[in-house]
Scaffold this motif. Structure first.
Motif, PDB file in Angstrom:
ATOM      1  N   MET A  64       0.846  -1.191   0.000  1.00  0.00           N
ATOM      2  CA  MET A  64       0.000   0.000   0.000  1.00  0.00           C
ATOM      3  C   MET A  64       0.882   1.243   0.000  1.00  0.00           C
ATOM      4  O   MET A  64       1.879   1.297   0.696  1.00  0.00           O
ATOM      5  N   HIS A  65       0.494   2.226  -0.790  1.00  0.00           N
ATOM      6  CA  HIS A  65       1.242   3.483  -0.895  1.00  0.00           C
ATOM      7  C   HIS A  65       1.093   4.262   0.406  1.00  0.00           C
ATOM      8  O   HIS A  65      -0.004   4.621   0.816  1.00  0.00           O
ATOM      9  N   THR A  66       2.206   4.554   1.062  1.00  0.00           N
ATOM     10  CA  THR A  66       2.158   5.284   2.321  1.00  0.00           C
ATOM     11  C   THR A  66       2.341   6.778   2.092  1.00  0.00           C
ATOM     12  O   THR A  66       3.219   7.207   1.342  1.00  0.00           O
ATOM     13  N   VAL A  67       1.486   7.556   2.739  1.00  0.00           N
ATOM     14  CA  VAL A  67       1.560   9.014   2.703  1.00  0.00           C
ATOM     15  C   VAL A  67       1.817   9.491   4.119  1.00  0.00           C
ATOM     16  O   VAL A  67       1.006   9.256   5.025  1.00  0.00           O
ATOM     17  N   ALA A  68       2.953  10.125   4.328  1.00  0.00           N
ATOM     18  CA  ALA A  68       3.312  10.617   5.656  1.00  0.00           C
ATOM     19  C   ALA A  68       3.141  12.124   5.706  1.00  0.00           C
ATOM     20  O   ALA A  68       3.604  12.845   4.827  1.00  0.00           O
ATOM     21  N   LEU A  69       2.460  12.594   6.754  1.00  0.00           N
ATOM     22  CA  LEU A  69       2.296  14.024   6.983  1.00  0.00           C
ATOM     23  C   LEU A  69       3.304  14.437   8.029  1.00  0.00           C
ATOM     24  O   LEU A  69       3.270  13.962   9.169  1.00  0.00           O
ATOM     25  N   ALA A  70       4.225  15.299   7.638  1.00  0.00           N
ATOM     26  CA  ALA A  70       5.317  15.701   8.529  1.00  0.00           C
ATOM     27  C   ALA A  70       4.880  16.888   9.369  1.00  0.00           C
ATOM     28  O   ALA A  70       4.473  17.929   8.836  1.00  0.00           O
ATOM     29  N   THR A  71       4.949  16.756  10.686  1.00  0.00           N
ATOM     30  CA  THR A  71       4.519  17.824  11.578  1.00  0.00           C
ATOM     31  C   THR A  71       5.625  18.168  12.552  1.00  0.00           C
ATOM     32  O   THR A  71       6.285  17.299  13.105  1.00  0.00           O
ATOM     33  N   ALA A  72       5.821  19.445  12.736  1.00  0.00           N
ATOM     34  CA  ALA A  72       6.759  19.949  13.739  1.00  0.00           C
ATOM     35  C   ALA A  72       6.531  21.453  13.840  1.00  0.00           C
ATOM     36  O   ALA A  72       6.257  22.111  12.832  1.00  0.00           O
ATOM     37  N   GLY A  73       6.653  21.989  15.013  1.00  0.00           N
ATOM     38  CA  GLY A  73       6.395  23.418  15.176  1.00  0.00           C
ATOM     39  C   GLY A  73       4.907  23.699  15.162  1.00  0.00           C
ATOM     40  O   GLY A  73       4.082  22.849  15.479  1.00  0.00           O
ATOM     41  N   HIS A  74       4.531  24.907  14.755  1.00  0.00           N
ATOM     42  CA  HIS A  74       3.134  25.336  14.725  1.00  0.00           C
ATOM     43  C   HIS A  74       2.668  25.339  13.275  1.00  0.00           C
ATOM     44  O   HIS A  74       3.183  26.077  12.449  1.00  0.00           O
ATOM     45  N   LEU A  75       1.676  24.502  12.966  1.00  0.00           N
ATOM     46  CA  LEU A  75       1.202  24.347  11.592  1.00  0.00           C
ATOM     47  C   LEU A  75      -0.170  24.993  11.421  1.00  0.00           C
ATOM     48  O   LEU A  75      -0.878  25.274  12.390  1.00  0.00           O
ATOM     49  N   LEU A  76      -0.550  25.191  10.151  1.00  0.00           N
ATOM     50  CA  LEU A  76      -1.890  25.650   9.816  1.00  0.00           C
ATOM     51  C   LEU A  76      -2.767  24.423   9.554  1.00  0.00           C
ATOM     52  O   LEU A  76      -2.326  23.447   8.952  1.00  0.00           O
ATOM     53  N   HIS A  77      -4.025  24.478  10.010  1.00  0.00           N
ATOM     54  CA  HIS A  77      -4.828  23.265  10.030  1.00  0.00           C
ATOM     55  C   HIS A  77      -5.508  22.933   8.714  1.00  0.00           C
ATOM     56  O   HIS A  77      -5.837  21.776   8.472  1.00  0.00           O
ATOM     57  N   PHE A  78      -5.741  23.915   7.818  1.00  0.00           N
ATOM     58  CA  PHE A  78      -6.493  23.622   6.598  1.00  0.00           C
ATOM     59  C   PHE A  78      -5.770  22.579   5.751  1.00  0.00           C
ATOM     60  O   PHE A  78      -6.362  21.588   5.319  1.00  0.00           O
ATOM     61  N   GLU A  79      -4.480  22.818   5.484  1.00  0.00           N
ATOM     62  CA  GLU A  79      -3.746  21.924   4.596  1.00  0.00           C
ATOM     63  C   GLU A  79      -3.602  20.533   5.202  1.00  0.00           C
ATOM     64  O   GLU A  79      -3.664  19.524   4.496  1.00  0.00           O
ATOM     65  N   LEU A  80      -3.413  20.472   6.508  1.00  0.00           N
ATOM     66  CA  LEU A  80      -3.330  19.168   7.164  1.00  0.00           C
ATOM     67  C   LEU A  80      -4.665  18.440   7.055  1.00  0.00           C
ATOM     68  O   LEU A  80      -4.719  17.239   6.761  1.00  0.00           O
ATOM     69  N   GLY A  81      -5.749  19.177   7.251  1.00  0.00           N
ATOM     70  CA  GLY A  81      -7.077  18.570   7.176  1.00  0.00           C
ATOM     71  C   GLY A  81      -7.410  18.084   5.779  1.00  0.00           C
ATOM     72  O   GLY A  81      -7.983  16.989   5.613  1.00  0.00           O
ATOM     73  N   ILE A  82      -7.076  18.871   4.760  1.00  0.00           N
ATOM     74  CA  ILE A  82      -7.427  18.468   3.399  1.00  0.00           C
ATOM     75  C   ILE A  82      -6.624  17.251   2.969  1.00  0.00           C
ATOM     76  O   ILE A  82      -7.112  16.392   2.232  1.00  0.00           O
ATOM     77  N   ALA A  83      -5.384  17.131   3.453  1.00  0.00           N
ATOM     78  CA  ALA A  83      -4.589  15.948   3.130  1.00  0.00           C
ATOM     79  C   ALA A  83      -5.232  14.697   3.717  1.00  0.00           C
ATOM     80  O   ALA A  83      -5.321  13.652   3.055  1.00  0.00           O
ATOM     81  N   TYR A  84      -5.699  14.789   4.962  1.00  0.00           N
ATOM     82  CA  TYR A  84      -6.384  13.658   5.578  1.00  0.00           C
ATOM     83  C   TYR A  84      -7.679  13.339   4.835  1.00  0.00           C
ATOM     84  O   TYR A  84      -8.037  12.176   4.628  1.00  0.00           O
ATOM     85  N   GLU A  85      -8.406  14.375   4.435  1.00  0.00           N
ATOM     86  CA  GLU A  85      -9.680  14.169   3.745  1.00  0.00           C
ATOM     87  C   GLU A  85      -9.483  13.424   2.428  1.00  0.00           C
ATOM     88  O   GLU A  85     -10.265  12.536   2.075  1.00  0.00           O
ATOM     89  N   ILE A  86      -8.460  13.781   1.681  1.00  0.00           N
ATOM     90  CA  ILE A  86      -8.260  13.194   0.359  1.00  0.00           C
ATOM     91  C   ILE A  86      -7.555  11.839   0.433  1.00  0.00           C
ATOM     92  O   ILE A  86      -8.015  10.849  -0.155  1.00  0.00           O
ATOM     93  N   PHE A  87      -6.457  11.777   1.163  1.00  0.00           N
ATOM     94  CA  PHE A  87      -5.670  10.541   1.168  1.00  0.00           C
ATOM     95  C   PHE A  87      -6.147   9.538   2.220  1.00  0.00           C
ATOM     96  O   PHE A  87      -5.786   8.368   2.165  1.00  0.00           O
ATOM     97  N   GLY A  88      -6.974   9.991   3.149  1.00  0.00           N
ATOM     98  CA  GLY A  88      -7.444   9.090   4.191  1.00  0.00           C
ATOM     99  C   GLY A  88      -8.810   8.500   3.934  1.00  0.00           C
ATOM    100  O   GLY A  88      -9.281   7.668   4.726  1.00  0.00           O
ATOM    101  N   ASN A  89      -9.485   8.902   2.844  1.00  0.00           N
ATOM    102  CA  ASN A  89     -10.834   8.421   2.550  1.00  0.00           C
ATOM    103  C   ASN A  89     -10.912   7.892   1.127  1.00  0.00           C
ATOM    104  O   ASN A  89     -11.052   8.669   0.176  1.00  0.00           O
TER     105      ASN A  89
END
Length: 311
Positions: free
Chosen positions: A1-26
């Protein structure tokens, strides 16, 4: 299975993180193998107003097929060193690296933009270019694809880049299915402009203020540099120097930009045909309007109207 890793560190903005989960997680209906999405970071992260707990550490990024770097909240602060090192290591391990919005600053710090086309939100492209001069920063596109390194402009362009990645991995039909679920256009080419609204008039505290206002009221007329110089009671050569100093453009470049911006307004707010818009903006013919509009905005006038027509 193709793995998609979301790299987090520091203070991030939530829209881009959320849209990545919405598209690649569903996965869309009927699709077999989809993506395995992992959130990777050294510790709980502040994402907008939320506190997010990563599933894995940053060292897991070297195992990812695709690594996504969401937008960072403050471009004035250097990206976290551990995140920069992890991004560099993931790229060296063969991962496809994509950034959203100001996440491009992390890629720049990792050296991944050197010699490559890149973009970020139009409000930060100058800073990105100054900070990483080896990067080929393009402020006028939605996203760039260099194969193993991709960058997206702000907010909605992250959706476009995600759909582009789905298109690459699963084909146009699947990408269109995902887009329909999100109720967004199925595909916008990366070369489209960011559709930045350029003010038709600069602030009135400079020597060209009255001339620019006068010209903007007469965009439907065949104005020349001589006409502008005569109105300003100066020589064409001196006027050219003033224009470059204040607007960053020559008089003719500035006029063309204003004509195209006025065309955008008319395409959004009226039912006028392309010939009428061309005449009203001083661009002459429909052919001339299409040529200049495509070059400045990045899409044909009819495509722009379909996307932005006020209903």
């Amino acid at each position: 299975m193709h793995t998609v890793a979301l790299a987090t560190a520091g203070h991030l903005l939530h829209f881009e993180l959320g849209i990545a989960y919405e598209i690649f997680g569903n996965p869309p209906p009927g699709v077999g193998e989809w993506y395995d999405v992992r959130l990777c970071g050294p510790r709980p992260m502040q994402v907008g107003p939320f506190l997010v707990e990563p599933e894995d550490g940053l060292d897991w990024l070297t195992r990812a097929d695709t690594m996504l770097v969401p937008a960072i909240a403050d471009v004035d602060e250097p990206p976290p060193a551990d995140l920069v090192d992890a991004v560099r290591a993931a790229h060296q391990a063969g991962a496809r690296i994509a950034s959203f919005c100001t996440g491009a600053f992390v890629l720049g710090a990792a050296g991944l933009l050197d010699g490559r086309r890149a973009t970020t939100h139009w409000g930060h492209t100058d800073v990105l270019s100054e900070r990483y001069p080896a990067a080929l920063v393009d402020p006028d596109v939605l996203y760039t694809d260099n194969g193993s390194v991709l960058t997206a402009a702000g907010k909605a362009a992250a959706v476009d880049l995600c759909l582009h990645l789905v298109h690459l991995d699963h084909g146009a039909t699947t990408a269109n299915t995902v887009a329909r679920r999100l109720v967004v256009p199925p595909h916008r080419a990366g070369g489209q402009a960011q559709f930045v609204s350029t003010p038709l008039q600069l602030s009135g505290d400079h020597s060209l203020a009255h001339l620019l206002a006068w010209a903007q009221e007469r965009l439907d007329q065949p104005l020349t540099v001589t006409d502008l110089a005569r109105r300003a009671n100066t020589s064409p050569r001196h006027l050219g120097r003033q224009f470059r100093s204040i607007t960053g453009q020559t008089p003719l470049q500035w006029l063309l930009t204003q004509r195209v911006r006025r065309a955008q307004q008319l395409l959004e707010s009226t039912d006028d045909g392309i010939e009428q818009v061309a005449a009203a903006t001083g661009l002459g013919t429909a052919t001339s309007l299409r040529r200049h509009f495509q070059r400045v905005v990045g899409v044909p006038p009819t495509s722009y109207r379909r996307s932005f027509r006020n209903t």
